[in-house]
Design a protein around this motif. Structure first.
Motif, PDB file in Angstrom:
ATOM      1  N   ARG A 470       0.908  -1.150   0.241  1.00 52.18           N
ATOM      2  CA  ARG A 470      -0.066  -0.106   0.106  1.00 52.18           C
ATOM      3  C   ARG A 470       0.795   1.327   0.022  1.00 52.18           C
ATOM      4  N   LEU A 471       1.928   1.186   0.647  1.00 55.49           N
ATOM      5  CA  LEU A 471       2.628   2.409   0.739  1.00 55.49           C
ATOM      6  C   LEU A 471       3.638   2.694  -0.562  1.00 55.49           C
ATOM      7  N   ALA A 472       4.060   1.663  -0.795  1.00 60.50           N
ATOM      8  CA  ALA A 472       4.753   1.675  -2.415  1.00 60.50           C
ATOM      9  C   ALA A 472       3.745   2.293  -3.400  1.00 60.50           C
ATOM     10  N   LEU A 473       2.489   1.716  -3.403  1.00 57.15           N
ATOM     11  CA  LEU A 473       1.546   2.506  -4.525  1.00 57.15           C
ATOM     12  C   LEU A 473       1.258   3.722  -4.098  1.00 57.15           C
ATOM     13  N   ALA A 474       1.377   3.956  -2.783  1.00 57.75           N
ATOM     14  CA  ALA A 474       0.900   5.540  -2.418  1.00 57.75           C
ATOM     15  C   ALA A 474       2.004   6.339  -2.935  1.00 57.75           C
ATOM     16  N   CYS A 475       3.125   6.012  -2.995  1.00 53.24           N
ATOM     17  CA  CYS A 475       4.112   6.735  -3.152  1.00 53.24           C
ATOM     18  C   CYS A 475       4.342   7.022  -4.698  1.00 53.24           C
ATOM     19  N   SER A 476       3.929   6.087  -5.560  1.00 50.87           N
ATOM     20  CA  SER A 476       3.997   6.012  -7.038  1.00 50.87           C
ATOM     21  C   SER A 476       2.735   6.779  -7.563  1.00 50.87           C
ATOM     22  N   LEU A 477       1.929   7.293  -6.527  1.00 48.82           N
ATOM     23  CA  LEU A 477       0.687   7.817  -6.980  1.00 48.82           C
ATOM     24  C   LEU A 477       0.544   9.381  -6.802  1.00 48.82           C
ATOM     25  N   MET A 478       1.772  10.058  -5.876  1.00 47.86           N
ATOM     26  CA  MET A 478       1.332  11.133  -5.303  1.00 47.86           C
ATOM     27  C   MET A 478       1.337  12.261  -6.366  1.00 47.86           C
ATOM     28  N   HIS A 479       1.905  12.257  -7.257  1.00 48.29           N
ATOM     29  CA  HIS A 479       1.881  13.264  -8.411  1.00 48.29           C
ATOM     30  C   HIS A 479       0.853  13.361  -9.484  1.00 48.29           C
ATOM     31  N   ARG A 480      -0.037  12.189  -9.408  1.00 48.88           N
ATOM     32  CA  ARG A 480      -1.350  11.937 -10.152  1.00 48.88           C
ATOM     33  C   ARG A 480      -0.706  11.595 -11.667  1.00 48.88           C
ATOM     34  N   PRO A 481       0.066  10.709 -11.905  1.00 43.02           N
ATOM     35  CA  PRO A 481       0.569  10.068 -13.288  1.00 43.02           C
ATOM     36  C   PRO A 481      -0.501   9.733 -14.282  1.00 43.02           C
ATOM     37  N   SER A 482      -0.355   9.969 -15.394  1.00 43.56           N
ATOM     38  CA  SER A 482      -1.320   9.517 -16.451  1.00 43.56           C
ATOM     39  C   SER A 482      -1.068   8.119 -16.709  1.00 43.56           C
ATOM     40  N   VAL A 483       0.360   7.419 -16.544  1.00 43.63           N
ATOM     41  CA  VAL A 483       0.629   6.327 -16.835  1.00 43.63           C
ATOM     42  C   VAL A 483       1.207   5.697 -15.609  1.00 43.63           C
ATOM     43  N   LEU A 484       0.637   4.380 -15.203  1.00 47.77           N
ATOM     44  CA  LEU A 484       1.083   3.765 -13.909  1.00 47.77           C
ATOM     45  C   LEU A 484       1.695   2.260 -14.334  1.00 47.77           C
ATOM     46  N   PHE A 485       3.034   2.043 -14.055  1.00 42.93           N
ATOM     47  CA  PHE A 485       3.697   0.973 -14.107  1.00 42.93           C
ATOM     48  C   PHE A 485       3.411   0.168 -12.909  1.00 42.93           C
ATOM     49  N   LEU A 486       2.986  -1.183 -12.837  1.00 43.36           N
ATOM     50  CA  LEU A 486       2.885  -1.791 -11.565  1.00 43.36           C
ATOM     51  C   LEU A 486       3.398  -3.037 -11.768  1.00 43.36           C
ATOM     52  N   ASP A 487       4.746  -3.470 -11.157  1.00 39.14           N
ATOM     53  CA  ASP A 487       5.488  -4.532 -11.341  1.00 39.14           C
ATOM     54  C   ASP A 487       5.394  -5.593 -10.400  1.00 39.14           C
ATOM     55  N   GLU A 488       4.469  -6.583 -10.483  1.00 39.43           N
ATOM     56  CA  GLU A 488       3.906  -7.588  -9.441  1.00 39.43           C
ATOM     57  C   GLU A 488       3.415  -6.784  -8.066  1.00 39.43           C
ATOM     58  N   PRO A 489       2.499  -6.181  -8.274  1.00 39.29           N
ATOM     59  CA  PRO A 489       2.064  -5.279  -7.076  1.00 39.29           C
ATOM     60  C   PRO A 489       1.467  -6.003  -5.922  1.00 39.29           C
ATOM     61  N   THR A 490       0.929  -6.936  -6.361  1.00 37.90           N
ATOM     62  CA  THR A 490       0.319  -7.928  -5.376  1.00 37.90           C
ATOM     63  C   THR A 490       0.853  -9.221  -4.929  1.00 37.90           C
ATOM     64  N   SER A 491       2.179  -9.319  -5.432  1.00 37.89           N
ATOM     65  CA  SER A 491       2.963 -10.619  -5.039  1.00 37.89           C
ATOM     66  C   SER A 491       3.000 -10.919  -3.534  1.00 37.89           C
ATOM     67  N   GLY A 492       2.397 -12.184  -3.251  1.00 38.07           N
ATOM     68  CA  GLY A 492       2.628 -12.364  -1.615  1.00 38.07           C
ATOM     69  C   GLY A 492       1.336 -11.961  -0.844  1.00 38.07           C
ATOM     70  N   VAL A 493       0.436 -10.939  -1.166  1.00 36.68           N
ATOM     71  CA  VAL A 493      -0.497 -10.349  -0.517  1.00 36.68           C
ATOM     72  C   VAL A 493      -1.705 -11.533  -0.595  1.00 36.68           C
ATOM     73  N   ASP A 494      -2.671 -11.171   0.581  1.00 42.67           N
ATOM     74  CA  ASP A 494      -3.718 -12.050   0.636  1.00 42.67           C
ATOM     75  C   ASP A 494      -4.886 -11.873  -0.138  1.00 42.67           C
ATOM     76  N   PRO A 495      -6.032 -12.316  -0.627  1.00 47.01           N
ATOM     77  CA  PRO A 495      -7.085 -12.170  -1.805  1.00 47.01           C
ATOM     78  C   PRO A 495      -7.636 -10.881  -1.355  1.00 47.01           C
ATOM     79  N   LEU A 496      -7.933 -10.493   0.040  1.00 43.08           N
ATOM     80  CA  LEU A 496      -8.637  -9.386   0.445  1.00 43.08           C
ATOM     81  C   LEU A 496      -7.863  -8.031   0.052  1.00 43.08           C
ATOM     82  N   THR A 497      -6.571  -8.332   0.541  1.00 39.07           N
ATOM     83  CA  THR A 497      -5.888  -6.922   0.031  1.00 39.07           C
ATOM     84  C   THR A 497      -5.650  -7.063  -1.489  1.00 39.07           C
TER      85      THR A 497
END
Length: 580
Positions: A470-497
């Motif tokens: 969550r923190l890593a995603l928050a930091c990548s979105l701080m500047h309102r990018p028009s294109v977002l690159f997510l490299d295995e963003p949910t690796s190891g997290v549970d289904p609810l997350t």
């Protein structure tokens, strides 16, 4: 707890409890684990899975309760427990600057394997894990799947009676995960008790028995299909082919009688809270002119339902997010993109375009070239040749302008461990040029959207995995990018997350953000509008998720899953190349 004969019980524990400060990691839990069977341990982040395995491995001491592992007490007979178990930790625990063979030799000495027996044991383990051609390679240079196989080989040193595996499938592609399953099934066939902790519910579904933990308590203990059956008559597919599938999902999740929902290709998979709600969902779909059909429930559906359902359809992340207008119809473009390291072509002549407002998935086995392609498109690696463009800017000539339009969440957690969560947010905002009232406003929005308030003074390294992401995603979105690159963003997290993350992603797309994502979790690939498959540095397929599945349909595979399609496409290329 099922009663079994003493001779079949490989592990048992009664009344186990463990606290860390005020947090109850385990709360008076009891169960038996049977020899010759694969037992899964599942649960959301912080459920107590790793704590339980570490107690059974005699690495942690329980505050209360008793346990027996291979007949020995972890509290009073720690050395005997360690002599009879193999333990594979969640993080890769081998020496990356040693070769495969050096690691095997080291572990054989640690496990006191007699020198005269070591050579035969090494040969057997290398054959079993198919690592024999790589004995001279440094462990740090192995792919994710090969690292896990080496970890398994070292855990099997000394021929243990019990094998404890803490999330061995994290970061591993479907082909490598299939190899791990092959090896583990062979071990259970030989009578070994194997405990497999996992966040992947399709893995848990294959286990003979499952312990489902939540907040330190066992909510379910038994065969996975007995839990899955509780959802018969409550699972449905809503055909969204002619509609915006993300809007259909959002609408379904906001219905009071829907417990959970996910995107599945061109359809939305919805689960009702109660069997009587089936009538309500039929009436809703009829009023919206949506086709509906009943479908077989999955263990993941039952897991989420048992935990109280999914997170709903609303995400506060985009409440204050102004719609993004794109100057170009094409948000990301690469043409003949190539990256060479020495004599190795990590990415080889790759070309594709990503439309604005699209979710574009990049799939492939470990080492296929996905992350290298990502890094070139983010301006972190310079291409050897070819064109890379983001938001209309060429990354060779207008790197700063391109980077100001993109956000990047790395495969490995890459924030600063010496700074607190609050300081990381502040630093990221500053890097993107935010200051004053706007900076404070954006940080406050991220704290609220990602539920970070109680962790602001923590080091990122001390956060649960889901909150790290969550923190890593928050930091990548701080500047309102028009294109977002997510490299295995949910690796190891549970289904609810994972569902929470995809709510955020779907909300961002609704605001016009373009998303590029890599993943090894094939159910997650279903959320993508289109998927590109890479293998050996090359692009081998590009289609919608349903199109990729249809491309491998045969008399032997009538309704392939996304994972089956992934494996079949890799096998087709291998067959064309003579099995290389």
């Amino acid at each position: 707890m099922t009663e079994n004969s003493d001779s079949s019980i490989a592990l048992e524990f009664n009344g186990l409890s463990k606290k860390f400060g005020a947090i109850k990691a385990l709360d008076n839990i009891s169960a038996q684990i049977i020899a010759g069977k694969l037992t899964g341990i599942v649960g959301p982040d912080g459920a107590g899975k790793t704590t339980l395995l570490r107690i059974l491995a005699s690495l942690l001491r329980a505050d209360e309760g008793q346990a027996k592992v291979a007949g020995f007490d972890p509290k009073t007979q720690s050395d005997l427990v360690k002599d009879n178990i193999g333990y594979m930790p969640q993080r890769f625990g081998l020496y990356e600057d040693l070769s495969v063979m050096d690691n095997l030799v080291l572990y054989s000495k640690l496990r006191k394997v007699e020198a005269k027996n070591a050579k035969k044991l090494f040969a057997r383990l290398l054959d079993f894990t198919r690592l024999e051609p790589f004995t001279d390679r440094l462990a740090g240079k192995l792919s994710g799947g090969m690292k896990q196989k080496l970890g398994l080989a070292c855990a099997l040193m000394g021929e243990p009676r019990v094998l404890l595996l803490d999330e061995p499938g994290v970061g591993v592609d479907p082909v490598s995960r299939q190899e791990l399953w092959r090896m583990v099934e062979a071990l259970t066939d030989d009578g070994m008790a194997v405990v497999w902790s996992t966040s992947y519910l399709d893995e848990a579904e294959k286990c003979a028995s499952v312990l489902l933990l939540n907040e330190g308590k066992i909510l379910f203990d038994g065969p996975p299909d007995s839990l899955t059956k509780t959802l018969i008559g409550r699972s449905f597919l809503i055909d969204a082919d002619e509609n915006d599938k993300r809007a259909v999902l959002r609408g379904a999740l906001n219905l009071p009688f829907i417990s959970d929902g996910v995107i599945q290709g061109s359809a939305v998979r919805a689960v009702c809270k109660h069997i009587d709600d089936a009538k309500k969902i039929r009436e809703h779909c009829k009023s919206q002119k949506l086709n509906l059909k009943a479908t077989e429930p999955r263990f993941e559906d039952a897991f989420v339902d048992l935990l109280g359902g999914g997170p709903g359809g609303h995400t506060p992340l985009t409440d204050n997010f102004d719609p993004i207008s794109h100057k170009n119809e094409i948000a990301v473009r690469c043409e003949n993109l190539t990256k060479v390291f020495g004599e190795f072509r990590a990415t080889n002549d790759v070309s594709f375009e990503v439309k604005r407002g699209e979710i574009f998935g990049l799939l492939g086995p470990n080492g296929a070239g996905k992350s290298t392609t990502f890094k070139m498109l983010c301006g972190l690696l310079r291409p050897t040749s070819g064109i890379a463009q983001v938001a209309g800017f060429d990354l060779r000539h207008a790197t700063r302008k391109a980077k100001s339009n993109l956000g990047y969440m790395a495969q490995k957690f890459s924030l600063y461990g010496l700074m607190s969560v609050r300081q990381n947010l502040d630093f990221s905002a500053g890097v993107y040029g935010l200051d004053g009232a706007l900076k404070a406003e954006r940080i406050a929005e991220m704290i609220d959207a990602f539920h970070l308030k109680k962790y602001l003074d923590f080091s990122p390294e001390d956060l649960p995995l889901g909150y790290k992401q969550r923190l890593a995603l928050a930091c990548s979105l701080m500047h309102r990018p028009s294109v977002l690159f997510l490299d295995e963003p949910t690796s190891g997290v549970d289904p609810l997350t994972r569902r929470e993350f995809w709510n955020h992603i779907n909300g961002l797309v609704n605001k016009g953000v373009t998303i590029m994502v890599t993943t090894h979790f094939m159910e997650e690939a279903e959320y993508c509008d289109r998927v590109a498959m890479m293998y050996g540095g090359k692009l081998i397929a590009l289609d919608t998720p349903d199109g990729l599945k249809a491309s491998v349909t045969s008399s032997n595979l009538l309704e392939p899953s996304m994972e089956q399609a992934f494996i079949a496409l890799i096998e087709q290329v291998d067959a064309q190349n003579g099995g290389a």
